[in-house]
Write an enzyme that holds these catalytic residues in place. Structure first.
Site, PDB file in Angstrom:
ATOM      1  N   LYS A  55       7.122  -1.291   3.222  1.00 50.48           N
ATOM      2  CA  LYS A  55       7.196   0.074   2.672  1.00 50.48           C
ATOM      3  C   LYS A  55       8.631   0.396   2.263  1.00 50.48           C
ATOM      4  O   LYS A  55       8.863   0.983   1.203  1.00 50.48           O
ATOM      5  CB  LYS A  55       6.684   1.083   3.717  1.00 50.48           C
ATOM      6  CG  LYS A  55       5.174   0.995   3.933  1.00 50.48           C
ATOM      7  CD  LYS A  55       4.697   1.801   5.144  1.00 50.48           C
ATOM      8  CE  LYS A  55       3.204   1.572   5.376  1.00 50.48           C
ATOM      9  NZ  LYS A  55       2.687   2.240   6.589  1.00 50.48           N
ATOM     10  N   GLN A 100       4.492   5.404  11.996  1.00 55.35           N
ATOM     11  CA  GLN A 100       3.697   4.186  11.863  1.00 55.35           C
ATOM     12  C   GLN A 100       2.753   4.018  13.062  1.00 55.35           C
ATOM     13  O   GLN A 100       3.188   4.065  14.209  1.00 55.35           O
ATOM     14  CB  GLN A 100       4.635   2.965  11.753  1.00 55.35           C
ATOM     15  CG  GLN A 100       3.927   1.658  11.535  1.00 55.35           C
ATOM     16  CD  GLN A 100       3.177   1.578  10.197  1.00 55.35           C
ATOM     17  OE1 GLN A 100       3.695   1.958   9.158  1.00 55.35           O
ATOM     18  NE2 GLN A 100       1.954   1.082  10.233  1.00 55.35           N
ATOM     19  N   ASP A 123       1.541  10.581   4.667  1.00 53.63           N
ATOM     20  CA  ASP A 123       0.316   9.836   4.957  1.00 53.63           C
ATOM     21  C   ASP A 123      -0.931  10.710   4.822  1.00 53.63           C
ATOM     22  O   ASP A 123      -2.050  10.192   4.795  1.00 53.63           O
ATOM     23  CB  ASP A 123       0.367   9.282   6.399  1.00 53.63           C
ATOM     24  CG  ASP A 123       0.672   7.791   6.448  1.00 53.63           C
ATOM     25  OD1 ASP A 123       0.476   7.113   5.422  1.00 53.63           O
ATOM     26  OD2 ASP A 123       1.092   7.324   7.517  1.00 53.63           O
TER      27      ASP A 123
END
Ligand code: NAP
Length: 297
Positions: A55, A100, A123
């Protein structure tokens, strides 16, 4: 697009690249500072280390600044992580925050995700963005489901009136994806069935699918006995399985692709299918969050 014994290999790479190039040119055209995303990792789960690295690499490529904050799993508790998120929520130089998964078992991922300010929730896992998605309101859409929709669109795979079976009910994949596929839109209008670990007669259900979406985390579990001939298979699952290569493992999807070749209309490879789409959509979401934060500043 390429074919394998008449089954189309639905690579995510060209689709993701087109999205990344679009984000890159939009970032280049911005006046002022570039967008900034903060990645938070708790612990050293090898897959998480690798995902965050990928990422960050793509963020750099598109011109987005990224900052990585790593916490020792024994060095921070849920309250401490919530405090870190509050600080980042208040920091006007930060446009996006990503925690994460997985977190240590002592932490509630949904609670942590919902502590992120909705405009910085890259997200889209927080309760506000989830609720807005359900209610068909503008929101940040979770990256993997959004990427799957883009992939289907790119390969002209219509979902309208089709039976889509999703083997996953998580907030990361199955639930938001079902919501998107049920929308009254050209990329929606599907008839959706969600399966999970308590589903009875799983094989009978998955064999009904025109489009079968696998996200179980069970390597090579789904051979052709689970699939209708001519169906499209989207393989979200990623597992590390032992291999005698130099890394000692290889990535394996939930589908037994050898068994599906020549039997299905198309399938996504692992790696190189849904994975690149997830990262590309994250960059798109980060740019959207940047614009939302500018609006609210
Ligand atoms: P998760 O929360 O553990 O969800 C797994 C789902 O599979 C659950 O709904 C579970 O049912 C279901 N399941 C497990 N065993 C089953 C069985 N035998 N029969 C039917 N259903 C079963 O995991 P996740 O975070 O959603 O991720 C799932 C997989 O996708 C993992 O391999 C992950 O690495 C991968 N993933 C890939 C990407 C990507 O970008 N490619 C992104 C996200 C996730 P229950 O709910 O009943 O437990």
């Amino acid at each position: 697009m390429s074919a394998s014994n008449d089954s189309q290999i639905l690579s995510g790479k060209p689709v993701a690249q087109a999205i990344l190039e679009q984000v890159r040119s939009q970032v280049l055209a911005l006046k002022g500072r570039p967008p900034c995303v903060v990645f938070i990792r708790v612990g050293n789960d090898p897959a998480s280390v690798s995902y965050v690295k990928q990422k960050q690499e793509k963020a750099t490529w598109v011109g987005i600044k990224s900052i990585l904050k790593v916490f020792d799993a024994n060095g921070i508790d849920e309250a401490g992580l919530l405090q870190e998120i509050q600080k980042l929520n208040q920091d006007s130089s930060v446009d996006g925050i990503l925690v994460q998964a997985p977190l240590p078992n002592s932490m509630d991922f949904a609670k942590i995700a919902s502590a992120i300010q909705p405009e910085k929730d890259v997200d889209g896992f927080g309760v506000i963005n989830c609720g807005r998605l359900q209610q068909n309101l503008p929101c940040i859409v979770p990256c993997t489901p959004a990427g799957i929709i883009e992939l289907l669109k790119f390969y002209h795979i219509s979902t309208v009136g089709k039976h889509v079976v999703i083997v996953n009910r998580s907030m990361i994949v199955g639930q938001p994806l079902a919501t998107l596929l049920l929308k009254n839109t050209p990329q929606g209008n599907a008839t959706v069935t969600i399966c999970h670990s308590k589903t009875e007669y799983l094989q009978a259900v998955t064999r009904e699918a025109d489009i079968l979406i696998l996200a179980c985390g069970k390597p090579a579990f789904f051979d052709r006995s689970f699939v209708k001939e001519g169906a499209v298979v989207i393989d979200v699952g990623i597992s590390r399985v032992p291999s005698d290569n130099e890394r000692g493992y290889r990535l394996q999807g939930d589908a037994d692709s050898q068994s599906l070749k020549g039997y299905v209309a198309g399938y996504t490879p692992v790696p190189g299918g849904v994975g690149p789409m997830t990262v590309a959509m994250l960059m798109k979401n980060t740019l959207n969050c940047y614009h939302l934060c500018q609006l609210h500043s």
